[in-house]
Design an enzyme around this catalytic site. Structure first.
Site, PDB file in Angstrom:
ATOM      1  N   HIS A  54     -78.545 -29.962 -66.018  1.00 50.48           N
ATOM      2  CA  HIS A  54     -77.290 -30.582 -65.586  1.00 50.48           C
ATOM      3  C   HIS A  54     -77.623 -31.964 -65.026  1.00 50.48           C
ATOM      4  O   HIS A  54     -78.747 -32.195 -64.555  1.00 50.48           O
ATOM      5  CB  HIS A  54     -76.634 -29.743 -64.491  1.00 50.48           C
ATOM      6  CG  HIS A  54     -76.076 -28.447 -64.972  1.00 50.48           C
ATOM      7  ND1 HIS A  54     -75.115 -27.761 -64.275  1.00 50.48           N
ATOM      8  CD2 HIS A  54     -76.342 -27.699 -66.069  1.00 50.48           C
ATOM      9  CE1 HIS A  54     -74.813 -26.648 -64.909  1.00 50.48           C
ATOM     10  NE2 HIS A  54     -75.540 -26.586 -66.005  1.00 50.48           N
ATOM     11  N   GLU A  56     -76.909 -33.363 -62.262  1.00 50.35           N
ATOM     12  CA  GLU A  56     -77.342 -33.356 -60.867  1.00 50.35           C
ATOM     13  C   GLU A  56     -78.817 -32.967 -60.732  1.00 50.35           C
ATOM     14  O   GLU A  56     -79.568 -33.576 -59.968  1.00 50.35           O
ATOM     15  CB  GLU A  56     -76.511 -32.373 -60.034  1.00 50.35           C
ATOM     16  CG  GLU A  56     -75.036 -32.677 -59.999  1.00 50.35           C
ATOM     17  CD  GLU A  56     -74.244 -31.892 -61.038  1.00 50.35           C
ATOM     18  OE1 GLU A  56     -74.624 -31.882 -62.227  1.00 50.35           O
ATOM     19  OE2 GLU A  56     -73.228 -31.281 -60.659  1.00 50.35           O
ATOM     20  N   CYS A  84     -71.609 -27.225 -59.870  1.00 48.39           N
ATOM     21  CA  CYS A  84     -71.562 -25.776 -60.070  1.00 48.39           C
ATOM     22  C   CYS A  84     -72.417 -25.103 -58.989  1.00 48.39           C
ATOM     23  O   CYS A  84     -73.009 -25.768 -58.139  1.00 48.39           O
ATOM     24  CB  CYS A  84     -72.085 -25.425 -61.469  1.00 48.39           C
ATOM     25  SG  CYS A  84     -73.877 -25.693 -61.645  1.00 48.39           S
ATOM     26  N   CYS A  87     -76.136 -26.285 -59.029  1.00 45.93           N
ATOM     27  CA  CYS A  87     -76.305 -27.647 -58.547  1.00 45.93           C
ATOM     28  C   CYS A  87     -75.992 -27.768 -57.058  1.00 45.93           C
ATOM     29  O   CYS A  87     -76.674 -28.497 -56.331  1.00 45.93           O
ATOM     30  CB  CYS A  87     -75.453 -28.601 -59.373  1.00 45.93           C
ATOM     31  SG  CYS A  87     -76.032 -28.701 -61.091  1.00 45.93           S
TER      32      CYS A  87
END
Length: 155
Positions: A54, A56, A84, A87
């Site tokens: 992801h 992040e 999410c 993260c």
């Protein structure tokens, strides 16, 4: 609205557009320390076939490399979509000072939408957060991407 938030979210949107061009869900992130961007990233899950890639997580890894430390205590993460669960946990574990996000995520958001990992007081680090920065622009990139994806599936 904080002028810096707008500037840095626009930088995160540039990263989201890079993800869009790669066929990735268009989420972008930048990490800022002392008013300088020290890390940039965008989603890379499809490209790398790694579920943890992801925006992040990649940005956190880059910032840790840049600072030669896993502690990002004086850093702010700007991301175009609410983090999410994975993260949000990484934000706590990396000691990020604050996360600023654009669009809320009603399906996976773990800062404000579904749950709020960052408000759990039992953790030894608390991450500040602010959402809805350039929300419409951030949502527009996502909507365009998923509309295009649905059209491709129809054809």
């Amino acid at each position: 609205m904080d002028v810096n938030h707008i500037y840095y979210m626009k930088e995160a949107l540039k990263e989201a557009k890079k993800a869009y061009e790669l066929g990735e869900v268009p989420v972008g992130a930048v990490i800022v320390k002392n008013n300088q961007i020290i890390a940039r990233s965008h989603n890379m899950r499809e490209t790398t076939q790694d579920a943890t890639h992801h925006a992040e997580i990649i940005a956190i890894n880059k910032a840790c490399d840049k600072l030669n430390s896993w502690r990002l205590t004086d850093c702010i993460l700007y991301v175009t979509l609410e983090p999410c669960l994975m993260c949000a946990g990484a934000l706590v574990l990396s000691r990020i000072k604050k996360v600023v996000f654009g669009a809320y995520d009603p399906k996976f958001g773990s800062v404000a939408s579904i749950t709020n990992v960052l408000d759990i007081k039992k953790y030894n680090h608390q991450v500040l957060y602010e959402g809805g920065i350039l929300e419409e622009e951030c949502k527009a990139v996502l909507k365009c991407f998923f509309k295009r994806l649905r059209q491709i599936k129809k054809d």
